[in-house]
Design a protein around this motif. Structure first.
Motif, PDB file in Angstrom:
ATOM      1  N   GLU A  66      29.985 -25.814  21.536  1.00  0.00           N
ATOM      2  CA  GLU A  66      29.858 -24.369  21.726  1.00  0.00           C
ATOM      3  C   GLU A  66      30.951 -23.606  20.989  1.00  0.00           C
ATOM      4  OE1 GLU A  66      30.041 -21.569  25.576  1.00  0.00           O
ATOM      5  OE2 GLU A  66      28.267 -22.854  25.411  1.00  0.00           O
ATOM      6  N   SER A  67      30.531 -22.827  19.994  1.00  0.00           N
ATOM      7  CA  SER A  67      31.436 -21.968  19.234  1.00  0.00           C
ATOM      8  C   SER A  67      30.577 -21.110  18.325  1.00  0.00           C
ATOM      9  CB  SER A  67      32.422 -22.797  18.393  1.00  0.00           C
ATOM     10  OG  SER A  67      31.762 -23.341  17.250  1.00  0.00           O
ATOM     11  N   GLN A  68      31.203 -20.169  17.639  1.00  0.00           N
ATOM     12  CA  GLN A  68      30.456 -19.330  16.706  1.00  0.00           C
ATOM     13  C   GLN A  68      30.168 -20.055  15.395  1.00  0.00           C
ATOM     14  OE1 GLN A  68      29.417 -17.569  19.042  1.00  0.00           O
ATOM     15  NE2 GLN A  68      29.529 -15.575  18.038  1.00  0.00           N
ATOM     16  N   ASP A  69      30.539 -21.331  15.332  1.00  0.00           N
ATOM     17  CA  ASP A  69      30.201 -22.172  14.184  1.00  0.00           C
ATOM     18  C   ASP A  69      29.266 -23.315  14.588  1.00  0.00           C
ATOM     19  OD1 ASP A  69      31.819 -20.830  12.214  1.00  0.00           O
ATOM     20  OD2 ASP A  69      33.567 -21.699  13.214  1.00  0.00           O
ATOM     21  N   SER A  70      28.742 -23.267  15.817  1.00  0.00           N
ATOM     22  CA  SER A  70      27.867 -24.331  16.300  1.00  0.00           C
ATOM     23  C   SER A  70      26.637 -24.479  15.416  1.00  0.00           C
ATOM     24  CB  SER A  70      27.421 -24.016  17.736  1.00  0.00           C
ATOM     25  OG  SER A  70      26.463 -24.952  18.182  1.00  0.00           O
ATOM     26  N   LEU A  71      26.186 -25.708  15.264  1.00  0.00           N
ATOM     27  CA  LEU A  71      24.953 -25.994  14.535  1.00  0.00           C
ATOM     28  C   LEU A  71      23.864 -26.460  15.493  1.00  0.00           C
ATOM     29  CD1 LEU A  71      26.305 -27.755  11.307  1.00  0.00           C
ATOM     30  CD2 LEU A  71      25.664 -25.357  11.630  1.00  0.00           C
ATOM     31  N   CYS A  72      23.949 -26.011  16.752  1.00  0.00           N
ATOM     32  CA  CYS A  72      22.961 -26.389  17.758  1.00  0.00           C
ATOM     33  C   CYS A  72      21.592 -25.826  17.381  1.00  0.00           C
ATOM     34  CB  CYS A  72      23.382 -25.852  19.127  1.00  0.00           C
ATOM     35  SG  CYS A  72      22.204 -26.258  20.432  1.00  0.00           S
ATOM     36  N   GLN A  73      20.578 -26.674  17.465  1.00  0.00           N
ATOM     37  CA  GLN A  73      19.204 -26.273  17.162  1.00  0.00           C
ATOM     38  C   GLN A  73      18.287 -26.514  18.362  1.00  0.00           C
ATOM     39  OE1 GLN A  73      18.991 -28.465  13.354  1.00  0.00           O
ATOM     40  NE2 GLN A  73      18.876 -26.479  12.323  1.00  0.00           N
ATOM     41  N   THR A  74      18.837 -26.249  19.545  1.00  0.00           N
ATOM     42  CA  THR A  74      18.080 -26.275  20.790  1.00  0.00           C
ATOM     43  C   THR A  74      18.213 -24.905  21.444  1.00  0.00           C
ATOM     44  OG1 THR A  74      18.450 -28.645  21.118  1.00  0.00           O
ATOM     45  CG2 THR A  74      17.828 -27.364  23.046  1.00  0.00           C
ATOM     46  N   GLY A  75      17.079 -24.213  21.614  1.00  0.00           N
ATOM     47  CA  GLY A  75      17.108 -22.852  22.134  1.00  0.00           C
ATOM     48  C   GLY A  75      16.334 -22.714  23.433  1.00  0.00           C
ATOM     49  N   PHE A  76      16.430 -21.510  24.053  1.00  0.00           N
ATOM     50  CA  PHE A  76      15.828 -21.243  25.357  1.00  0.00           C
ATOM     51  C   PHE A  76      15.217 -19.850  25.393  1.00  0.00           C
ATOM     52  CE2 PHE A  76      19.282 -24.211  25.781  1.00  0.00           C
ATOM     53  CZ  PHE A  76      18.793 -25.174  26.646  1.00  0.00           C
ATOM     54  N   VAL A  77      14.138 -19.713  26.170  1.00  0.00           N
ATOM     55  CA  VAL A  77      13.570 -18.407  26.490  1.00  0.00           C
ATOM     56  C   VAL A  77      13.299 -18.424  27.989  1.00  0.00           C
ATOM     57  CG1 VAL A  77      11.744 -16.729  26.046  1.00  0.00           C
ATOM     58  CG2 VAL A  77      12.484 -18.248  24.212  1.00  0.00           C
ATOM     59  N   ASN A  78      14.201 -17.818  28.757  1.00  0.00           N
ATOM     60  CA  ASN A  78      14.130 -17.887  30.214  1.00  0.00           C
ATOM     61  C   ASN A  78      13.911 -16.548  30.894  1.00  0.00           C
ATOM     62  OD1 ASN A  78      14.665 -20.721  30.229  1.00  0.00           O
ATOM     63  ND2 ASN A  78      16.851 -20.310  30.044  1.00  0.00           N
ATOM     64  N   SER A  79      14.668 -15.535  30.486  1.00  0.00           N
ATOM     65  CA  SER A  79      14.628 -14.259  31.180  1.00  0.00           C
ATOM     66  C   SER A  79      15.244 -13.186  30.292  1.00  0.00           C
ATOM     67  CB  SER A  79      15.411 -14.347  32.498  1.00  0.00           C
ATOM     68  OG  SER A  79      16.776 -14.646  32.239  1.00  0.00           O
ATOM     69  N   VAL A  80      15.281 -11.958  30.799  1.00  0.00           N
ATOM     70  CA  VAL A  80      15.789 -10.837  30.002  1.00  0.00           C
ATOM     71  C   VAL A  80      17.268 -10.994  29.667  1.00  0.00           C
ATOM     72  CG1 VAL A  80      16.380  -9.391  32.004  1.00  0.00           C
ATOM     73  CG2 VAL A  80      15.777  -8.307  29.820  1.00  0.00           C
ATOM     74  N   ASP A  81      18.001 -11.742  30.483  1.00  0.00           N
ATOM     75  CA  ASP A  81      19.424 -11.932  30.219  1.00  0.00           C
ATOM     76  C   ASP A  81      19.763 -13.342  29.764  1.00  0.00           C
ATOM     77  OD1 ASP A  81      18.939 -13.156  32.664  1.00  0.00           O
ATOM     78  OD2 ASP A  81      20.889 -12.625  33.491  1.00  0.00           O
ATOM     79  N   ASP A  82      18.728 -14.155  29.524  1.00  0.00           N
ATOM     80  CA  ASP A  82      18.964 -15.554  29.180  1.00  0.00           C
ATOM     81  C   ASP A  82      17.936 -16.014  28.152  1.00  0.00           C
ATOM     82  OD1 ASP A  82      19.633 -18.219  29.079  1.00  0.00           O
ATOM     83  OD2 ASP A  82      19.137 -18.670  31.179  1.00  0.00           O
ATOM     84  N   PHE A  83      18.251 -15.808  26.895  1.00  0.00           N
ATOM     85  CA  PHE A  83      17.354 -16.225  25.818  1.00  0.00           C
ATOM     86  C   PHE A  83      18.159 -16.480  24.557  1.00  0.00           C
ATOM     87  CE2 PHE A  83      17.557 -11.584  25.615  1.00  0.00           C
ATOM     88  CZ  PHE A  83      17.751 -11.333  24.271  1.00  0.00           C
ATOM     89  N   CYS A  84      17.514 -17.116  23.604  1.00  0.00           N
ATOM     90  CA  CYS A  84      18.133 -17.406  22.313  1.00  0.00           C
ATOM     91  C   CYS A  84      17.244 -16.864  21.199  1.00  0.00           C
ATOM     92  CB  CYS A  84      18.321 -18.904  22.102  1.00  0.00           C
ATOM     93  SG  CYS A  84      19.243 -19.751  23.403  1.00  0.00           S
ATOM     94  N   LEU A  85      17.839 -16.659  20.051  1.00  0.00           N
ATOM     95  CA  LEU A  85      17.116 -16.291  18.831  1.00  0.00           C
ATOM     96  C   LEU A  85      17.564 -17.245  17.729  1.00  0.00           C
ATOM     97  CD1 LEU A  85      17.628 -12.405  18.999  1.00  0.00           C
ATOM     98  CD2 LEU A  85      15.577 -13.686  19.693  1.00  0.00           C
ATOM     99  N   TRP A  86      16.673 -17.464  16.760  1.00  0.00           N
ATOM    100  CA  TRP A  86      17.061 -18.289  15.617  1.00  0.00           C
ATOM    101  C   TRP A  86      17.721 -17.394  14.572  1.00  0.00           C
ATOM    102  CZ3 TRP A  86      17.254 -23.095  16.767  1.00  0.00           C
ATOM    103  CH2 TRP A  86      16.297 -23.714  17.558  1.00  0.00           C
ATOM    104  N   GLY A  87      19.000 -17.629  14.349  1.00  0.00           N
ATOM    105  CA  GLY A  87      19.746 -16.907  13.322  1.00  0.00           C
ATOM    106  C   GLY A  87      20.234 -17.867  12.266  1.00  0.00           C
ATOM    107  N   ALA A  88      20.958 -17.345  11.308  1.00  0.00           N
ATOM    108  CA  ALA A  88      21.411 -18.184  10.186  1.00  0.00           C
ATOM    109  C   ALA A  88      22.782 -18.795  10.466  1.00  0.00           C
ATOM    110  CB  ALA A  88      21.463 -17.349   8.913  1.00  0.00           C
TER     111      ALA A  88
END
Length: 364
Positions: A66-88
């Motif tokens: 976990e960091s702003q340099d993470s290369l994690c490619q596992t995302g979530f869509v749970n709720s209005v306050d808990d979701f991910c987007l695919w960015g670069a």
């Protein structure tokens, strides 16, 4: 080389090439792979090394990643306050150039991803329907490393070579488990990013029409047609709603019609034969951004990221008003996206190798 021999040589080479191109596709498509979260996660969901190379990130993500340099490619869509987007992964990126390397940017810490920086989200609508959940809204996309002015494109678990965009990208949701700590793998999903807008739909894998609601072949016509919504800038809300029509399916003069996306070589899509129906919504609960995204207060953009306010003055000079992918998330105007048709990979490779082949013939 005699004409007959040349034609035979070309035919044989073409046949060999077609056979070789089978190696473009993985033994098992990404959308057919199943991994329990978190115990069954692989380090990489895609283990191939084919035409597009290898998966650049990883799927086992935790406090060590976990960091702003993470290369994690596992995302979530749970709720209005808990979701991910695919960015670069890197600042000032074009979606069409980096969709295979996209990384998860999320609103909640604790899952080993990057965090969407504070102030990036300008409006969010979360919608729960009988067959899917989706989150749509407005974002300063430069803060998740997408170039200011880029029309963007689509990420999904298929892609032209069935390896997904991003390669190996996995998505999970707790929306159907009845528990905030129990997650279901989302088999069919799509995420459009671009024009400072986004939509991420996750379809319930237990329902018959998951693949239809999360259609992945209309990558050039954006959120307005793939995830019609009523999101507004400055509004943060969670709603219940009806299902949308299947993307690309509409009724005209009493007849049900399926829209077919035109080939890219015909140019930009500037008009559409229909207006997508926005589903009815109810029980909407409004929030403030500060209520929802407290955890983002410490999140900052990567060094080199240029926010909308800083980049607006320079966008005309850099010519960054459209991407190679060209899918506007909100409209079809200007769209000239890369295709999700699996056949494109084979043919593009075929043409490229034939070009080398002919060069070798005429230089020999």
């Amino acid at each position: 080389m005699a004409p007959v021999a040349l034609s035979a040589f070309i035919a044989a080479s073409a046949a060999s090439l077609v056979a070789a191109q089978v190696g473009t596709f993985p033994a098992t498509p990404l959308a057919s792979k199943r991994f329990a979260y978190p115990s069954g996660l692989p380090y990489k969901a895609d283990t191939e090394n084919l035409v597009r190379g290898i998966q650049t990130g990883y799927n086992i993500c935790n406090s060590t990643t976990e960091s702003q340099d993470s290369l994690c490619q596992t995302g979530f869509v749970n709720s209005v306050d808990d979701f991910c987007l695919w960015g670069a992964p890197k600042p000032n990126s074009i979606v069409g150039d980096t969709e295979g390397e996209a990384v998860a940017w999320c609103t909640k810490p604790g899952r080993g991803t990057r965090l969407i920086p504070e102030g990036a989200l300008k409006g969010v609508q979360f919608m729960r329907t009988p067959d899917y959940v989706q989150v749509v809204g407005y974002i300063d996309q430069a803060m998740i490393n997408i170039q200011h002015g880029d029309y963007g494109g689509e990420m999904d678990p298929h892609g032209a070579d069935l390896r997904g965009n991003p390669l190996g990208g996995l998505v999970y949701s707790n929306s159907w488990s009845g528990s905030n700590t129990s997650f279901t793998q989302v088999i069919e999903w799509h995420n459009f990013m671009g024009s400072d807008q986004f939509c991420f739909k996750a379809c319930d894998p237990s329902k018959t029409n998951a693949a239809h609601f999360c259609e992945h072949t209309l990558d050039r016509i954006g959120c307005a047609f793939n995830a019609p919504h009523a999101a507004q800038t400055g509004v943060f809300e969670s709603c219940e709603g009806d299902n949308q029509d299947f993307p690309g399916v509409y009724t005209t003069n009493g007849a049900v019609v399926t829209y077919k996306q035109p080939p890219e070589e015909l140019g930009a899509i500037t008009t559409m034969p229909y207006t997508a129906r926005i589903p009815a919504s109810s029980n909407c609960v409004k929030y403030t951004s500060s209520e929802l995204f407290v955890a983002l207060a410490s999140a900052t953009p990567n060094a080199g990221a240029v926010t909308t306010s800083a980049s607006s003055a320079s966008s005309s000079a850099t010519g960054s008003s459209a991407s190679r992918s060209g899918t506007s998330s909100g409209t079809a105007a200007g769209a000239a996206s890369t295709s999700n048709d699996a056949g494109v990979v084979v043919m593009s490779g075929f043409v490229s190798v034939l070009g080398v082949l002919f060069s070798a013939i005429f230089l020999s």
